[in-house]
Design an enzyme around this catalytic site. Sequence first.
Site, mmCIF file in Angstrom:
data_model
loop_
_atom_site.group_PDB
_atom_site.id
_atom_site.type_symbol
_atom_site.label_atom_id
_atom_site.label_comp_id
_atom_site.label_asym_id
_atom_site.label_seq_id
_atom_site.Cartn_x
_atom_site.Cartn_y
_atom_site.Cartn_z
ATOM 1 N N ALA A 1 12.264 -34.476 -13.246
ATOM 2 C CA ALA A 1 13.531 -33.917 -13.025
ATOM 3 C C ALA A 1 13.745 -33.936 -11.287
ATOM 4 O O ALA A 1 12.774 -33.997 -10.640
ATOM 5 C CB ALA A 1 13.588 -32.318 -13.650
ATOM 6 N N MET A 2 15.046 -33.496 -11.059
ATOM 7 C CA MET A 2 15.150 -33.450 -9.393
ATOM 8 C C MET A 2 16.091 -32.299 -9.292
ATOM 9 O O MET A 2 16.937 -32.105 -9.657
ATOM 10 C CB MET A 2 15.854 -34.862 -8.971
ATOM 11 C CG MET A 2 16.057 -34.865 -7.544
ATOM 12 S SD MET A 2 14.709 -34.453 -6.507
ATOM 13 C CE MET A 2 15.501 -33.625 -5.191
ATOM 14 N N ASN B 1 18.433 -31.312 -7.049
ATOM 15 C CA ASN B 1 19.656 -31.443 -6.439
ATOM 16 C C ASN B 1 20.572 -30.264 -6.413
ATOM 17 O O ASN B 1 20.665 -29.955 -7.624
ATOM 18 C CB ASN B 1 20.506 -32.748 -6.757
ATOM 19 C CG ASN B 1 19.762 -34.049 -7.130
ATOM 20 O OD1 ASN B 1 19.340 -34.666 -6.208
ATOM 21 N ND2 ASN B 1 19.875 -34.339 -8.416
ATOM 22 N N GLU C 1 12.999 -26.412 -11.754
ATOM 23 C CA GLU C 1 13.967 -26.960 -10.925
ATOM 24 C C GLU C 1 15.044 -25.842 -10.427
ATOM 25 O O GLU C 1 15.419 -25.904 -9.409
ATOM 26 C CB GLU C 1 14.632 -27.939 -11.850
ATOM 27 C CG GLU C 1 13.898 -29.050 -12.172
ATOM 28 C CD GLU C 1 13.377 -29.898 -11.125
ATOM 29 O OE1 GLU C 1 13.550 -30.133 -10.002
ATOM 30 O OE2 GLU C 1 11.931 -30.295 -11.515
ATOM 31 N N HIS D 1 13.460 -24.150 -7.307
ATOM 32 C CA HIS D 1 13.933 -24.973 -6.222
ATOM 33 C C HIS D 1 15.290 -24.528 -5.498
ATOM 34 O O HIS D 1 15.479 -25.064 -4.285
ATOM 35 C CB HIS D 1 13.944 -26.532 -6.570
ATOM 36 C CG HIS D 1 12.691 -27.144 -6.675
ATOM 37 N ND1 HIS D 1 11.709 -27.231 -5.481
ATOM 38 C CD2 HIS D 1 11.793 -27.837 -7.427
ATOM 39 C CE1 HIS D 1 10.493 -28.003 -5.585
ATOM 40 N NE2 HIS D 1 10.709 -28.393 -6.884
#
Length: 936
Positions: free
Chosen positions: A311-312, A314, A347, A350
């Site tokens: 996963a990222m 953004n 995530e 983050h």
Amino acid sequence: MDGFRNKKKQYQGKRKMIFWVIVCVSGIWLADVLGKDYRLPTAIKPEYYDLEIITYISEDSYSFSGRVMIKVKCLEETNQIILHSKNLTIHKSKVIVQDTLEKKSFKPTNIDFDEEKDFLIITVGNNLLTSQSYNLFIAYDGILDDNLDGYYKSSYYNSNTNKTEWMAVTQFEATSARKAFPCFDEPAMKAIFKISLGRPAEYTTISNMPLIKSDPSPSQPGGMIDHYAVTPPMSTYLIAFIVSKFVYKQSEPTPNNITFRIYTRQDAIEQADFAKEVGPKALSYFENYFKVKYALPKQDMIAIPDFSAGAMENWGLITYRETLLLFDNMTTSEISKYSIANVICHELAHQWFGNLVTMKWWTDLWLNEGFATQMAAIATHGLFPEWNTLDYDTVINVLSVFSLDSLKTSHPISVPVQDPKQIGEIFDIISYKKGSFLLRMLIHFLGEETFKKGITRYLNKHAFNNAQQDDLWAALTKQAHMDGSLYDQMTVKEIMDTWTLQTGYPVLNVVRNYACNTALVMQERFLYDNFNSKSNETKTCWWVPITLMSERNLQLNNTQPRKWLTCPCGIDLMHEMPNKDEWVLFNVNISALYRINYDELNWRLLINALQNNFYNIPVLNRVQLIDDSAALAWTGKLKYDIHFNILSYLVKESDFLPWRAAISNFDTFEKLFRRTSSYGILKTFIRNLLKPIYGRVGGYETKTTLNIVEESRFQSIITMWGCNYKVSGCIEDSKSLFNQWQTNSSDNKIPKDLRGINYCVVLRNGGESEWNYLWSQYQKSNNPAEKQVILVSLGCSRDIWMLVRYLEWSISSDSGIRKQDIGSIFTTVASNEIGYYVVKHFLYQKLPDIYNYLGSSTKRISRVFMSIALQIVENSELNEFKQFLSANKAILEDSAQTIRQAIETAEIQVEWFKRNNRTIIESLKQLNKKINRIKL
């Protein structure tokens, strides 16, 4: 106090010298650190981007065109603007620089590219003036490829339209925003972004911020252009935009009125409900924990069919691999349900650690990933306390770190990097799991309330900006001194620099004086390669928080340090030890990152406690006793007799985590001995230990429990090993269930948490019919988690020709296997005792083809080299392996760190096997007799 300060300065200087010597000796990053500078000059700073990208998705074209206006500020007089661009066609005639003060525009005198550094170099006639702002206009074109990096294309089958649908997706971390638009692609180069996205009318777009309006596109006939709200200051690697035909489910607004949506392909939208429930709860959990509100008005999460990462994060638009966001109650396992919740929490953590406050440079990547990993563990436990996963996360982290960080080719958490190829390599166990575990250690010695308040202080001070680890240490030190959690003469920096700037971790050698009730405690770095250690190696030292308990003083949850082992001395004499007939146990609940080697009598006292009343020893310490004794015996610091006697208590053990640690070590022996004539003796030993626990938790019957996640893990791992060692009809039961499914494919009665085990066991003991049936189910399935289970299981076959065919399919674009899954296929096949030979031969013959198929990269399959290395025990195999890697050094450049670790691992194993093979077998023969006599 002055004396303390002087010693502190002397130590800090010595600490820095030690750190750099370790880096040089290891040879990990030295050549590149001292070599070319890949960093952007600091004369120009971006402030604002106005970015417009028009995306073309059709059978004739998968491409995009863009224009960007970047407002920059000149910090030092210069005649060049240097920024990043990669694989883009820059329209040089349309590059313009504008003086914002005089509104005067001029063309550059020269535009050049440094392809090695990805630099776009724009030279102007007159110097740009200090403190003056300029607008830089660039027009360009790009191609949507399928390499899962930058701005790329992805596809999926739509059962409603009966055709393949295409979409355009971004993945910019760490250095791929430059593949989508010219930019200052470094994390400290934060700026504000205004994004507009052109797309065909039948598509929709999403980006980091909410959509403001949509207009007809003047440059794309019949198309639309979507305009998005301006972002807060952010780094380029966190920008995201997607063009697709996806649909979404929307959650109820959070208490902070954040709009929360889950996007998926239309066929999978019903699998979005769990994420829709967990996401808003996790976001609110972190707002309460950090005491800092989420900074954006919305949070989208989207499941991408082709996605290289898990996963990222953004900002405002988190992208996921489908298996880590979508949950189907009928087919997705409870273990996968935990993974989905944990990754969502990771995530979302983050959004504060990484997005709101960003590391200044990739050296401190762990400030992002270590924090997100630890906070995910805390939040998942907070949201689902019935799963009791906090201890599990601790064990998985510490076992991984203990293993990798015992290699000389490991690296510090905070590591100097320059070349973008290096940056990708530090997204590893050290940054994620060691970083996470050290934060857990901080929480234990500071106290959670001090930690939380210190984190809030750090986030508020550096919001929308960049920071480095010293900023974190300063915030925590200030809070700790205010709360009295740390002595005034101590700082978090002085303690933690010894853990983040040095490679490795210590083993404490505890030697008791039973006549005086004292113990001498000495530290040294723990290394697996104890056979070749040199006496003149650089000495290292850590500040170690000491916790302990004894037989008559069972402080099961007291993890406040009793004292500190300080540096540079690293040695201490501890008083008030228990009586000579009592055991002592250090590192209560594994509250810090160190192993312990006791004197032999204390080991024998602990063995007696395990075999007679093991519940007096906390479960996490039983884990450590198993793993420490295995590691110390490996290096020759402990008799294997002691390790195996510790393992023998397992016939009575009923907790999952000690078994998880034991099986991790069984797996090491399994890989090393299974191709030798001594394997039968090892099999007997492991089977004897497995029989009692298999009867209690193994097999395919559903177990009633309050903790379904932990019990699913326990049942799964014991069933797998029970089948591998042919315990209690496990193989027959597996075949029977699978055959029922083959007979009636619409009714799969195999428990969903055990399907991966069942499929693998059946393929290990089956043939072409079972393999082809499972492959057909992979092709039919609409559930990504089920597809992943099948994909991994297909590598369990022992038929050489089918394994070769499977590997060939994995690098064929028309097979239906996605590029994101190639690494797991190669690793699974290589872990199979037959597949070990198949994968080696396949790599030796086809590595250039694989490299080209993966977009001139081997990073996605890098783990397979460690899988191979873990099975090497002969010099001839080692030499062959090294020759192959050396011959392909250029191709393997982006996997260089993993390759070094694989070679070191194999070298250590060859030497270990030569020294210990016979000793191990003789010890196991005696223990096999003993275990059979133990009264259960």
